[in-house]
Scaffold this motif. Structure first.
Motif, mmCIF file in Angstrom:
data_model
loop_
_atom_site.group_PDB
_atom_site.id
_atom_site.type_symbol
_atom_site.label_atom_id
_atom_site.label_comp_id
_atom_site.label_asym_id
_atom_site.label_seq_id
_atom_site.Cartn_x
_atom_site.Cartn_y
_atom_site.Cartn_z
ATOM 1 N N LYS A 60 13.564 -2.347 1.681
ATOM 2 C CA LYS A 60 12.987 -1.751 0.472
ATOM 3 C C LYS A 60 11.572 -1.250 0.736
ATOM 4 N N GLU A 61 10.765 -2.084 1.424
ATOM 5 C CA GLU A 61 9.383 -1.696 1.714
ATOM 6 C C GLU A 61 9.339 -0.432 2.570
ATOM 7 N N LYS A 62 10.207 -0.371 3.575
ATOM 8 C CA LYS A 62 10.219 0.786 4.465
ATOM 9 C C LYS A 62 10.669 2.039 3.710
ATOM 10 N N LYS A 63 11.681 1.909 2.848
ATOM 11 C CA LYS A 63 12.159 3.057 2.065
ATOM 12 C C LYS A 63 11.049 3.556 1.143
ATOM 13 N N LEU A 64 10.361 2.633 0.490
ATOM 14 C CA LEU A 64 9.248 2.985 -0.387
ATOM 15 C C LEU A 64 8.153 3.700 0.400
ATOM 16 N N ALA A 65 7.853 3.186 1.596
ATOM 17 C CA ALA A 65 6.817 3.790 2.432
ATOM 18 C C ALA A 65 7.210 5.198 2.846
ATOM 19 N N MET A 68 6.763 7.510 -0.088
ATOM 20 C CA MET A 68 5.342 7.792 -0.301
ATOM 21 C C MET A 68 4.820 8.734 0.789
ATOM 22 N N ALA A 69 5.346 8.598 2.005
ATOM 23 C CA ALA A 69 4.924 9.462 3.114
ATOM 24 C C ALA A 69 5.233 10.927 2.812
ATOM 25 N N GLU A 70 6.385 11.176 2.174
ATOM 26 C CA GLU A 70 6.745 12.550 1.806
ATOM 27 C C GLU A 70 5.728 13.138 0.837
ATOM 28 N N ILE A 75 -0.906 16.204 1.059
ATOM 29 C CA ILE A 75 -2.206 16.041 0.404
ATOM 30 C C ILE A 75 -3.317 16.642 1.255
ATOM 31 N N GLU A 76 -4.209 17.321 0.558
ATOM 32 C CA GLU A 76 -5.364 17.933 1.189
ATOM 33 C C GLU A 76 -6.589 17.490 0.412
ATOM 34 N N CYS A 77 -7.565 16.914 1.089
ATOM 35 C CA CYS A 77 -8.781 16.540 0.360
ATOM 36 C C CYS A 77 -9.981 17.245 0.982
ATOM 37 N N TYR A 133 3.268 1.997 6.556
ATOM 38 C CA TYR A 133 4.128 0.897 6.993
ATOM 39 C C TYR A 133 4.114 0.898 8.509
ATOM 40 N N LYS A 134 4.768 -0.053 9.123
ATOM 41 C CA LYS A 134 4.714 -0.232 10.570
ATOM 42 C C LYS A 134 4.932 1.068 11.353
ATOM 43 N N ASP A 135 6.003 1.796 11.093
ATOM 44 C CA ASP A 135 6.306 3.022 11.829
ATOM 45 C C ASP A 135 6.166 4.276 10.966
ATOM 46 N N VAL A 136 5.569 4.172 9.804
ATOM 47 C CA VAL A 136 5.445 5.303 8.879
ATOM 48 C C VAL A 136 3.973 5.699 8.797
ATOM 49 N N GLU A 137 3.623 6.811 9.488
ATOM 50 C CA GLU A 137 2.238 7.265 9.526
ATOM 51 C C GLU A 137 2.146 8.774 9.293
ATOM 52 N N PRO A 138 2.208 9.212 8.043
ATOM 53 C CA PRO A 138 2.046 10.647 7.777
ATOM 54 C C PRO A 138 0.579 11.053 7.975
ATOM 55 N N GLU A 139 0.348 12.355 8.113
ATOM 56 C CA GLU A 139 -1.017 12.849 8.278
ATOM 57 C C GLU A 139 -1.454 13.592 7.022
ATOM 58 N N ILE A 140 -2.694 13.335 6.610
ATOM 59 C CA ILE A 140 -3.278 14.088 5.497
ATOM 60 C C ILE A 140 -4.286 15.066 6.084
#
Length: 151
Positions: A60-65, A68-70, A75-77, A133-140
């Motif tokens: 569940k945590e990985k699916k949620l992550a 959220m990664a999508e 996102i652009e700041c 999450y452990k293997d979930v690292e999107p870039e902003i």
């Protein structure tokens, strides 16, 4: 001291994993907060019985992550900073500044999840990874722009 984690802790491991920690850290933080239990044969049996529940929680945590990664990867700041010589910053842009800019956009990400290798010292556009999450690292995308000068 060997402990079994009851929660996922970024610096130690995922739920149900066994890891070595300093005795003081276990005694003063992990045990009182209910984040871990001592790794005894009896506790190992209890955790083994609860492993299915842990695996569901991890999924569940990985699916949620991943969901959220999508959202986060688009996102652009923009951060305004004082510059001299057109590109060099007077100070630097750190994870605190990036978190503040994200909070202004109503995006909640922990500051320690922002993986900025070193502070940004030049104006420009940067891709900054965020660990969700452990293997979930999107870039902003972080844009550092010169502050408008007032005369």
């Amino acid at each position: 001291m060997k402990v079994i984690l009851k929660e996922t802790i970024d610096t130690l491991g995922i739920v149900g994993s066994e890891c070595n920690v300093a005795p003081g850290y276990a005694r003063n933080y992990l045990f009182p907060q209910g984040k871990a239990i001592e790794a005894t044969p009896q506790n190992r049996k209890i955790i083994e019985q609860a492993r299915l529940k842990f695996e569901l929680q991890i999924a569940k945590e990985k699916k949620l992550a991943q969901e959220m990664a999508e959202k986060v990867k688009n996102i652009e700041c923009t951060i305004k900073a004082k510059v001299f010589e057109e590109v060099r910053l007077y100070g630097s842009v750190t994870t605190h500044d990036i978190k503040a800019a994200l909070d202004a956009q109503n995006v909640t990400i922990e500051r320690r999840s922002i993986l900025l290798a070193e502070p940004i010292k030049l104006a420009g556009e940067y891709k900054v990874p965020v660990r969700l999450y452990k293997d979930v690292e999107p870039e902003i995308t972080v844009k550092v722009v010169p502050e408008e000068k007032t005369a």
